[in-house]
Design a protein around this motif. Structure first.
Motif, PDB file in Angstrom:
ATOM      1  N   SER A 262       0.790 -12.953 -12.514  1.00 51.33           N
ATOM      2  CA  SER A 262       0.787 -13.013 -13.878  1.00 51.33           C
ATOM      3  C   SER A 262       1.214 -11.499 -14.451  1.00 51.33           C
ATOM      4  CB  SER A 262      -0.653 -13.136 -14.407  1.00 51.33           C
ATOM      5  OG  SER A 262      -0.932 -14.369 -13.948  1.00 51.33           O
ATOM      6  N   GLY A 263       1.734 -11.659 -15.627  1.00 50.04           N
ATOM      7  CA  GLY A 263       2.048 -10.291 -16.531  1.00 50.04           C
ATOM      8  C   GLY A 263       1.536 -10.538 -17.553  1.00 50.04           C
ATOM      9  N   SER A 264       1.939  -9.363 -18.542  1.00 49.75           N
ATOM     10  CA  SER A 264       1.232  -9.406 -20.027  1.00 49.75           C
ATOM     11  C   SER A 264       1.796 -10.488 -20.864  1.00 49.75           C
ATOM     12  CB  SER A 264       1.465  -8.247 -20.550  1.00 49.75           C
ATOM     13  OG  SER A 264       1.963  -7.080 -19.748  1.00 49.75           O
ATOM     14  N   THR A 265       3.057 -11.233 -20.445  1.00 52.82           N
ATOM     15  CA  THR A 265       3.421 -12.331 -21.471  1.00 52.82           C
ATOM     16  C   THR A 265       3.115 -13.652 -20.581  1.00 52.82           C
ATOM     17  OG1 THR A 265       5.669 -12.681 -20.401  1.00 52.82           O
ATOM     18  CG2 THR A 265       5.428 -11.103 -22.129  1.00 52.82           C
ATOM     19  N   GLY A 266       3.214 -14.775 -21.605  1.00 59.52           N
ATOM     20  CA  GLY A 266       2.967 -16.117 -21.089  1.00 59.52           C
ATOM     21  C   GLY A 266       3.556 -16.418 -19.729  1.00 59.52           C
ATOM     22  N   GLY A 513      -9.185  -0.248 -13.529  1.00 63.33           N
ATOM     23  CA  GLY A 513      -8.917  -1.838 -14.131  1.00 63.33           C
ATOM     24  C   GLY A 513      -7.500  -1.533 -14.867  1.00 63.33           C
ATOM     25  N   ARG A 514      -7.240  -2.681 -15.200  1.00 64.26           N
ATOM     26  CA  ARG A 514      -5.956  -2.864 -16.039  1.00 64.26           C
ATOM     27  C   ARG A 514      -5.935  -2.370 -17.351  1.00 64.26           C
ATOM     28  NH1 ARG A 514      -1.653  -4.893 -12.466  1.00 64.26           N
ATOM     29  NH2 ARG A 514      -0.771  -5.402 -14.425  1.00 64.26           N
ATOM     30  N   VAL A 515      -4.613  -1.652 -17.657  1.00 68.92           N
ATOM     31  CA  VAL A 515      -4.474  -1.283 -18.933  1.00 68.92           C
ATOM     32  C   VAL A 515      -3.709  -2.109 -19.854  1.00 68.92           C
ATOM     33  CG1 VAL A 515      -4.738   1.165 -18.281  1.00 68.92           C
ATOM     34  CG2 VAL A 515      -2.676   0.512 -18.310  1.00 68.92           C
ATOM     35  N   ASP A 516      -3.213  -3.340 -19.262  1.00 64.17           N
ATOM     36  CA  ASP A 516      -2.393  -4.282 -20.064  1.00 64.17           C
ATOM     37  C   ASP A 516      -3.208  -5.463 -20.483  1.00 64.17           C
ATOM     38  OD1 ASP A 516      -2.418  -5.147 -17.602  1.00 64.17           O
ATOM     39  OD2 ASP A 516      -0.447  -4.793 -17.027  1.00 64.17           O
ATOM     40  N   ASP A 517      -2.580  -6.437 -20.651  1.00 63.41           N
ATOM     41  CA  ASP A 517      -3.010  -7.593 -21.210  1.00 63.41           C
ATOM     42  C   ASP A 517      -3.259  -8.632 -19.860  1.00 63.41           C
ATOM     43  OD1 ASP A 517      -3.872  -7.054 -23.767  1.00 63.41           O
ATOM     44  OD2 ASP A 517      -1.788  -7.634 -24.358  1.00 63.41           O
ATOM     45  N   VAL A 518      -3.552  -7.962 -18.537  1.00 57.58           N
ATOM     46  CA  VAL A 518      -3.808  -8.799 -17.522  1.00 57.58           C
ATOM     47  C   VAL A 518      -5.362  -8.770 -17.244  1.00 57.58           C
ATOM     48  CG1 VAL A 518      -3.216  -8.806 -14.965  1.00 57.58           C
ATOM     49  CG2 VAL A 518      -1.439  -8.563 -16.626  1.00 57.58           C
ATOM     50  N   MET A 526      -4.770 -12.617 -13.951  1.00 56.20           N
ATOM     51  CA  MET A 526      -4.371 -13.628 -14.830  1.00 56.20           C
ATOM     52  C   MET A 526      -3.787 -13.095 -16.052  1.00 56.20           C
ATOM     53  SD  MET A 526      -6.829 -16.759 -15.530  1.00 56.20           S
ATOM     54  CE  MET A 526      -7.255 -16.464 -13.901  1.00 56.20           C
ATOM     55  N   GLY A 527      -2.717 -13.525 -16.742  1.00 59.58           N
ATOM     56  CA  GLY A 527      -2.166 -12.952 -18.092  1.00 59.58           C
ATOM     57  C   GLY A 527      -3.236 -13.515 -19.112  1.00 59.58           C
ATOM     58  N   THR A 528      -3.643 -12.815 -20.183  1.00 59.67           N
ATOM     59  CA  THR A 528      -4.398 -13.436 -21.158  1.00 59.67           C
ATOM     60  C   THR A 528      -3.613 -14.396 -22.058  1.00 59.67           C
ATOM     61  OG1 THR A 528      -4.183 -11.542 -22.317  1.00 59.67           O
ATOM     62  CG2 THR A 528      -6.237 -11.568 -21.486  1.00 59.67           C
TER      63      THR A 528
END
Ligand code: 6R9
Length: 647
Positions: A262-266, A513-518, A526-528
């Protein structure tokens, strides 16, 4: 909470590397990487030895990562054939089935050689050739390892898809990798229940090219729906092929596998790993981090669907000629003592698991642990998320009896192997810290806004890497631009990990912890955005924003803010329906913990959802919402707080 150090030997006596050796080797690895890695590249048997060691650049306009690039090898030969002279009758894989009633299997290196040869020949019969992609959607059974190594033997590229993923998630991975074959089983026993794997593949393949074949391994013997011309039983072909298969000569830089993460995009990212550098790095970290010695029984409880299973169930241990344990089940079946029963039964020496499992088990009576003889254990490991001091102490005292060093290993799908980790003979431990960099690894902390490197020892910032290591991913499958964009663009000249981190006065690293949308749910990334796109795919939903929040067992839970279509009314039934929906769209691990219906989401005037605020509300931290003046409509925040779902 301070660690109980009574009798706790931080350092394992007689380990491969002691403190002085660590300092010396680390210095060598940074000062003269060519010489250091030329030496360690030799832990692999090369068909044609490499003459070039390292050709890497993190410069934004010229990112490339190549190691040992003119060498050739075969990964399966390295994991099997080369051990036959001395270890033919040693167990390579111990298979512990889901049910303790079913007998464990001990597969020797000689048997592994035959099984993998046979599996490779079966894949060949289905037209699989060097460079082709094969998707593996399997339970944790020996066939999963056979299939991975069979691909490696042919020079084909495997892409393992976690068997808990939904048909849709599977289909998108089959399509993205343009796989020729999907290998699955009839069903997957787990925790006393059966997942209908073949059924899931049937559903997935409705959305894939007609030419994709489905190879089915028999595990449960249950009835399955069959599509003639597309589906074949493994046993039917296997009966008519040889157990010997020639090992293809592949380049060091040829891909060994793709693993979607998972990354920050879908859209999940197809992380590509190499053959030579990856294998050398997996083997080396397995040896040093776990202080592996011949005769050890190594157990990593991960699933082969995750990178941890790739590097530390299959490739690292087998490249080192180890005995590796594969467990099909779950920690709580038939009861919360299963891990420890298995440790006793197979005399496990190194045990490697995730904090989420530890937290789950420490909530049960200690008797589940103490009734088993765990005297074979000499080292414990942790991976997947930061380990909280309570879990660390319980692991140390109740499982390790204060005698086993705990290696808290920080790494990622992208890194192939451990990057920041204690070495059990060399590093004094601090509970909750992944401690120090592995050989050749140069972590740096950057200021998040300026992107400047922080040189003070005590610092906090975003965690980046200054230079490459052999296990680093090479690209994203079919999307080299996204590779550069995702990892080398935010902070030019560095590999950006996506994690925040603190360095203490002793130079120890503490991942925050993650600083991106993961988000990290039970150690699963998991990407949000993935959860958001699943939610908006439901007819009742107009908009959704997903954030993580602290969850006692899972580390982070999934909190969803959902705006409904104007003709829909919020209800408990709809909450349940949306939870089931996401579960079905992505898989059980993505099931939302909390759904809050929100008439509006906090947005900037340019329409960007301000997740920072949503995170604070989900965390119950209303005092520090920060600046809300840039919101298009600040009143939505009051409504969100008043109607908070997670009371
Ligand atoms: C191997 C694996 C990677 C992300 C990573 C970080 C978190 C992993 C950790 C840890 C703190 C540790 N993470 N190990 N955080 N301490 N020991 O987990 O790979 O699934 O790609 O996840 O997991 O946030 O960036 P992957």
């Amino acid at each position: 909470m301070p660690k109980d150090t009574t009798n706790h030997p931080d350092l394992l006596a007689g380990a491969h590397v002691d403190a002085a050796a660590y300092d010396r080797m680390y210095a060598e690895s940074i000062e003269n990487p060519e010489a250091f890695w030329a030496e360690h590249g030799k832990r692999i048997d090369w068909i044609k030895p490499f003459t070039k060691v390292k050709d890497t650049s993190f410069a934004h306009d010229d990112v490339h990562v190549r190691w040992f690039e003119d060498g050739t090898l075969n990964v399966a030969e390295n994991c099997i054939d080369r051990h036959l002279a001395t270890k033919a009758d040693q167990t390579a894989i111990i298979f512990e089935p889901d049910s303790p009633e079913e007998e464990a299997q001990h597969i020797t290196y000689k048997q592994l050689h035959e099984e993998v040869g046979r599996f490779a020949n079966v894949l060949k019969e289905l037209g699989v050739q060097k460079g082709d992609r094969v998707v593996l959607y399997l339970p944790m059974i020996p066939e999963a390892a056979y299939a991975m190594l069979a691909c490696a033997r042919l020079g084909a590229i495997h892409s393992v898809v976690f068997a808990g993923f939904s048909p849709d998630a599977l289909a998108s991975r089959v399509n993205d990798s343009q796989a020729k074959v999907v290998v699955t089983s009839d069903g997957a026993p787990r925790g006393g229940r059966i997942t209908e794997l073949k059924d899931n593949v049937n559903k997935a393949l409705l959305h894939c090219d007609d030419h994709v074949k489905c190879l089915v391994v028999k595990r449960t013997g249950q009835q399955v729906a069959w599509v003639a011309d597309r589906d074949v039983w493994y046993d039917d072909i296997a009966a008519n092929v040889s157990t010997f298969c020639h090992a293809a000569e592949v380049g060091a830089e040829d891909p060994l596998f793709i693993l979607y993460t998972s990354g920050s995009t879908g859209k999940p990212k197809g992380v590509v790993h190499s053959s030579g550098g990856y294998l050398a790095y997996a083997a080396m970290t397995h040896q040093y981090t776990f202080d592996y010695h011949d005769g050890d029984v190594f157990w990593c409880t991960a699933d082969v669907g995750w990178v941890t299973g790739h590097s530390y169930i299959v490739y690292g241990p087998l490249a080192n000629g180890a005995t590796t344990l594969m467990f099909e089940g779950v920690p709580t079946y038939p009861d919360a003592g299963r891990f420890w029963a298995v440790c006793e039964k197979h005399k496990v020496t190194q045990f490697y698991t995730a904090p989420t499992a530890i937290r789950l088990l420490m909530g049960q009576s200690d008797e589940f642990v103490t009734k088993y003889d765990l005297s074979s254990l000499k080292l414990l490991g942790s991976v997947g998320e930061p380990i909280n001091p309570e879990a660390w102490n319980w692991y140390n005292e109740v499982v390790g009896k204060g005698k086993c060093p705990i290696v808290d290993t920080w790494w990622q799908t992208e890194t192939g192997g451990h990057l920041i980790t204690p070495l059990p003979g060399a590093t004094a431990l601090k509970p909750g810290s992944a401690t120090k960099p592995f050989f050749g690894v140069q972590p740096v902390l950057l200021d998040a806004t300026s992107g400047e490197e922080i040189h003070e020892t005590e610092a906090e910032g975003v965690l980046c890497m200054k230079d490459s290591w052999p296990g680093q991913m090479r690209t994203l499958w079919g999307d080299p631009d996204r590779f550069v964009q995702a990892y080398f663009s935010d902070y030019k000249g560095y590999y950006f990990t996506g994690d925040g981190c603190r360095r203490d006065a002793d130079g120890y690293y503490w991942i925050t912890g993650r600083v991106d949308d993961v988000i990290n749910v039970s150690g699963h990334r998991m990407g949000t955005a993935e959860v958001e796109s699943a939610l908006v795919a439901h007819d009742a939903v107009s908009e959704a924003a997903v954030v993580g929040y602290p969850h006692e067992l899972k580390g982070q839970g999934i909190y969803c803010y959902v705006t409904l279509m104007s003709d829909e009314t919020p209800s408990d039934e709809l909450v349940k329906e949306l939870q089931t929906w996401v579960r079905k769209e992505i898989g059980p691990i993505a099931k939302p913990d909390v759904i809050q219906f929100a008439p509006g989401l906090p947005k900037t005037r340019s329409g960007k959802i301000m997740r920072r605020i949503l995170r604070k509300i989900a965390e119950n931290d209303f005092g520090s919402l920060g600046d809300t003046s840039t919101l298009a409509d600040p009143s939505v925040v009051d409504d969100l707080i008043a109607n908070r779902a997670n009371k």
